[in-house]
Write an enzyme that holds these catalytic residues in place. Sequence first.
Site, mmCIF file in Angstrom:
data_model
loop_
_atom_site.group_PDB
_atom_site.id
_atom_site.type_symbol
_atom_site.label_atom_id
_atom_site.label_comp_id
_atom_site.label_asym_id
_atom_site.label_seq_id
_atom_site.Cartn_x
_atom_site.Cartn_y
_atom_site.Cartn_z
ATOM 1 N N HIS A 32 62.875 24.196 0.769
ATOM 2 C CA HIS A 32 61.681 24.270 1.319
ATOM 3 C C HIS A 32 60.218 24.709 0.121
ATOM 4 O O HIS A 32 60.736 24.793 -0.459
ATOM 5 C CB HIS A 32 61.505 25.587 1.569
ATOM 6 N N HIS A 67 56.564 25.955 -1.072
ATOM 7 C CA HIS A 67 55.183 26.520 -0.684
ATOM 8 C C HIS A 67 54.473 26.260 -0.452
ATOM 9 O O HIS A 67 53.736 25.489 -1.668
ATOM 10 C CB HIS A 67 55.801 27.905 -0.856
HETATM 11 P P1 5GP Z 1 61.730 31.418 -0.986
HETATM 12 O O1 5GP Z 1 62.015 32.752 -1.577
HETATM 13 O O2 5GP Z 1 63.215 30.837 -0.267
HETATM 14 O O3 5GP Z 1 61.629 30.496 -1.468
HETATM 15 O O4 5GP Z 1 60.985 31.462 0.474
HETATM 16 C C1 5GP Z 1 61.299 32.356 1.684
HETATM 17 C C2 5GP Z 1 60.602 32.181 2.503
HETATM 18 O O5 5GP Z 1 60.587 31.888 4.164
HETATM 19 C C3 5GP Z 1 59.407 33.898 2.608
HETATM 20 O O6 5GP Z 1 58.497 33.008 1.587
HETATM 21 C C4 5GP Z 1 59.913 33.884 3.237
HETATM 22 O O7 5GP Z 1 58.701 35.397 3.544
HETATM 23 C C5 5GP Z 1 59.887 33.462 4.372
HETATM 24 N N1 5GP Z 1 60.217 33.431 6.070
HETATM 25 C C6 5GP Z 1 61.953 33.971 5.830
HETATM 26 N N2 5GP Z 1 62.687 34.274 6.844
HETATM 27 C C7 5GP Z 1 61.098 33.863 8.412
HETATM 28 C C8 5GP Z 1 61.197 33.789 9.184
HETATM 29 O O8 5GP Z 1 61.523 33.257 9.677
HETATM 30 N N3 5GP Z 1 60.082 32.496 9.557
HETATM 31 C C9 5GP Z 1 59.338 32.000 8.738
HETATM 32 N N4 5GP Z 1 58.133 31.480 9.175
HETATM 33 N N5 5GP Z 1 58.884 32.474 7.397
HETATM 34 C C10 5GP Z 1 60.107 33.271 6.869
#
Ligand code: 5GP
Length: 114
Positions: free
Chosen positions: A100, A102
Amino acid sequence: MSTIFSKIIAKEIPADIVFENEDLLAFRDINPQAPVHILIIPKIEIASTLLLNSKEHSLLLGAMYDAANEIARNEGIDKNGFRLVINCGDDGGQEVYHLHMHLLGGRKMQWPPG
Ligand code: 5GP
């Protein structure tokens, strides 16, 4: 292994979707770190951003980048600027192991990141 994002793609759990096409989905982060915080994901499961080793995956990343620019325009953050982040693996702070990007904007960002 499937993550929560697979359930969002399957529409099994709700998300505030802002963009969708055949290959990608984008939705608002549940825990926003900026006024605009959107996650752009491929619909196919790619577990780790560290394992992008095929031409297909690099094409997908390019499509994610294009989508990010389109969404930034839609969100009205293209003029002042924004930040694109891909957290890779444990040291990179990746929590959800489904590729993903951001898209963060709507405020002045700090550097360096924590
Ligand atoms: P990472 O730390 O893996 O780069 O980012 C994962 C992101 O996914 C985090 O910013 C977290 O807030 C978001 N996230 C996790 N679970 C969910 C969810 O169920 N729904 C949404 N919309 N975002 C999520």
